[in-house]
Design an enzyme around this catalytic site. Sequence first.
Site, PDB file in Angstrom:
ATOM      1  CB  THR A 123      -0.902  -0.015   1.246  1.00  0.00           C
ATOM      2  OG1 THR A 123      -1.641  -1.227   1.210  1.00  0.00           O
ATOM      3  CG2 THR A 123      -1.857   1.167   1.254  1.00  0.00           C
ATOM      4  CG  LEU A 153      -4.019 -10.241   1.970  1.00  0.00           C
ATOM      5  CD1 LEU A 153      -3.704 -10.379   3.448  1.00  0.00           C
ATOM      6  CD2 LEU A 153      -3.093 -11.142   1.163  1.00  0.00           C
ATOM      7  CE  LYS A 204      -4.672  -1.803   1.061  1.00  0.00           C
ATOM      8  NZ  LYS A 204      -4.897  -3.142   1.471  1.00  0.00           N
ATOM      9  CB  ALA A 252     -20.069  -1.893  18.598  1.00  0.00           C
ATOM     10  N   GLY A 257      -7.518  -2.552  15.006  1.00  0.00           N
ATOM     11  CA  GLY A 257      -6.060  -2.561  15.116  1.00  0.00           C
ATOM     12  C   GLY A 257      -5.495  -3.197  13.868  1.00  0.00           C
ATOM     13  CB  CYS A 260      -4.214  -2.709   6.889  1.00  0.00           C
ATOM     14  SG  CYS A 260      -3.200  -3.895   6.018  1.00  0.00           S
ATOM     15  NE  ARG A 328       2.278  -6.295  11.545  1.00  0.00           N
ATOM     16  CZ  ARG A 328       2.444  -6.516  10.231  1.00  0.00           C
ATOM     17  NH1 ARG A 328       3.138  -5.665   9.511  1.00  0.00           N
ATOM     18  NH2 ARG A 328       1.929  -7.580   9.661  1.00  0.00           N
TER      19      ARG A 328
HETATM   20  C1  UDX Z   1      -7.835  -5.074   6.692  1.00  0.00           C
HETATM   21  C2  UDX Z   1      -8.783  -5.031   5.478  1.00  0.00           C
HETATM   22  O1  UDX Z   1      -9.996  -5.726   5.799  1.00  0.00           O
HETATM   23  C3  UDX Z   1      -8.113  -5.638   4.261  1.00  0.00           C
HETATM   24  O2  UDX Z   1      -8.961  -5.506   3.131  1.00  0.00           O
HETATM   25  C4  UDX Z   1      -6.782  -4.914   4.013  1.00  0.00           C
HETATM   26  O3  UDX Z   1      -6.105  -5.496   2.929  1.00  0.00           O
HETATM   27  C5  UDX Z   1      -5.911  -4.946   5.253  1.00  0.00           C
HETATM   28  O4  UDX Z   1      -6.637  -4.415   6.368  1.00  0.00           O
HETATM   29  P1  UDX Z   1      -7.021  -6.908   8.460  1.00  0.00           P
HETATM   30  O5  UDX Z   1      -6.246  -5.794   9.092  1.00  0.00           O
HETATM   31  O6  UDX Z   1      -6.347  -8.218   8.225  1.00  0.00           O
HETATM   32  O7  UDX Z   1      -7.600  -6.439   7.022  1.00  0.00           O
HETATM   33  O8  UDX Z   1      -8.283  -7.217   9.403  1.00  0.00           O
HETATM   34  P2  UDX Z   1      -9.863  -6.979   9.424  1.00  0.00           P
HETATM   35  O9  UDX Z   1     -10.520  -8.298   9.523  1.00  0.00           O
HETATM   36  O10 UDX Z   1     -10.316  -6.089   8.346  1.00  0.00           O
HETATM   37  O11 UDX Z   1     -10.025  -6.259  10.848  1.00  0.00           O
HETATM   38  C6  UDX Z   1      -9.344  -5.054  11.156  1.00  0.00           C
HETATM   39  C7  UDX Z   1      -9.653  -4.613  12.564  1.00  0.00           C
HETATM   40  O12 UDX Z   1     -10.977  -4.095  12.648  1.00  0.00           O
HETATM   41  C8  UDX Z   1      -9.560  -5.701  13.620  1.00  0.00           C
HETATM   42  O13 UDX Z   1      -8.922  -5.165  14.774  1.00  0.00           O
HETATM   43  C9  UDX Z   1     -11.005  -6.047  13.922  1.00  0.00           C
HETATM   44  O14 UDX Z   1     -11.185  -6.537  15.224  1.00  0.00           O
HETATM   45  C10 UDX Z   1     -11.674  -4.696  13.723  1.00  0.00           C
HETATM   46  N1  UDX Z   1     -13.082  -4.777  13.354  1.00  0.00           N
HETATM   47  C11 UDX Z   1     -13.469  -5.317  12.160  1.00  0.00           C
HETATM   48  C12 UDX Z   1     -14.066  -4.259  14.214  1.00  0.00           C
HETATM   49  O15 UDX Z   1     -13.749  -3.748  15.302  1.00  0.00           O
HETATM   50  N2  UDX Z   1     -15.375  -4.305  13.840  1.00  0.00           N
HETATM   51  C13 UDX Z   1     -15.770  -4.836  12.658  1.00  0.00           C
HETATM   52  O16 UDX Z   1     -16.987  -4.821  12.385  1.00  0.00           O
HETATM   53  C14 UDX Z   1     -14.805  -5.354  11.785  1.00  0.00           C
END
Ligand code: UDX
Length: 448
Positions: A123, A153, A204, A252, A257, A260, A328
């Site tokens: 990114t 992903l 992105k 909620a 975290g 990304c 992270r």
């Molecule tokens: C994210 C994006 O989804 C992905 O498309 C991008 O390429 C990288 O960043 P990722 O960081 O692996 O992916 O995790 P994700 O499942 O999206 O969750 C991110 C954070 O949001 C987690 O801490 C999760 O607990 C939180 N989250 C997610 C919430 O608090 N509420 C939600 O409804 C969804």
Amino acid sequence: MPQTQRPVGVIGVGYVGLVTAVCIAHLGHHVVCLDVDEAKIEALRAGKVPIYEPGLDALMAGARDRLSFTTSYDELCERSRVLFIAVDTPPSPSGDADLSRVERVVRDVSARDGERLLVMKSTVPVGTGDRVLAELESAGAAAIGYVSNPEFLREGAAVDDVLHPDRIVIGAYRERDGDEIQRLFAGIETTVVRTTVPTAEMIKYASNAFLATKISFINEIANVCEVVGADVRAVADGMGLDHRIGPYFLQAGIGYGGSCFPKDVQALKQLAGNSGYHFQLLNAVIEVNHLQKRRVVGKLQERLGGRLRGKHVALLGLTFKPNTDDLREAASIVLASRLRAEGARVTAYDPMVAPGSRADLFPGVEIATGALEALDGADAAILVTEWPELVALDWTVVRERMKGRHVIDGRNVLDAALVTAAGLSYDGIGTVDRTVAAGEPVTSSEAR
Ligand code: UDX
């Protein structure tokens, strides 16, 4: 199965790079992976997957004969023409994405003769493609093409996300370069978005920032729900039925975290700021996410009679989400540090974090071998990561192991009835299930 004539190169075998490499090999292509980390390359040569990602081991084992690993740019450039770049772009102290690793890769590749096509998976800020191309041209390396192919992903679901994506985005300067990358992914059935490089880069950032906004939005709704006596889970369900809103990313909790969202939201805000645009909404998204963790500590103070000094708090789960070993920007880091600063004793359990490890992230926190060991004698417990084994805890047994009775469900995933039936008190985030166990203090806001 499709075969490119020369192996595809993948530079950087972190989460994105390794999963991309294995999935491209799974599609039938030969892939050479390069990383500067010798130990990582050695482990991969020995067939060991250095990250925890469900399904990746099996896919890698199935494509072993099409995957090779190296630390040598000479070898990579001799064998491969198409080179995916998947190195880190961590935040710099200013909040901009740190592109030093990307720049290093471009230098290392352009220093070697030959016609190449660079494909950016990392990114990178909007405008990076234009900049890289201009630098290459001024350095006389005009035989290098450039495509932006951002990755969407999610950790924990990475293999499925790459093989069954919602879309593939390809931004190219030359039509034929875009065609070539589209052909590489021919085995994947999905919508392919063909566009310019800056637009692909922005898709992105805008996607991640929008998802983070959804999370901060529902977290603020949850906070208001607590005041007005509504239940955010039912609110989210009701909202999600509107197809313009959709049911996803409305869970909620204690905030987002990971590697990304925090980084990309910050970088987009910074990118806008650098061009003179004040992205007000993203400031709020970031602040809400930050405060969401602190609210949990406040709630705990309320439950434990105001002070946390000398209290024992158990953190259930440490990774930023389940099915990953990634810590992270995990909410647990802020929580543990705040609790320690308030003078609490903090124990923790996570299936991916070994006792005695990660003192760098969790100084003074005792990491236990199991959830019940972490809960032994605790005054309160906070569910931080919704690992299935933690959601399925037997709360009657938990009650026997704990000294106090407070359970805070930071992810709104526990069955409040089971928790309270065991004689524990339950607090969700914006839920109406809040219950006070017999003999607990009732705060003034509840007495109203
Ligand atoms: C994210 C994006 O989804 C992905 O498309 C991008 O390429 C990288 O960043 P990722 O960081 O692996 O992916 O995790 P994700 O499942 O999206 O969750 C991110 C954070 O949001 C987690 O801490 C999760 O607990 C939180 N989250 C997610 C919430 O608090 N509420 C939600 O409804 C969804």
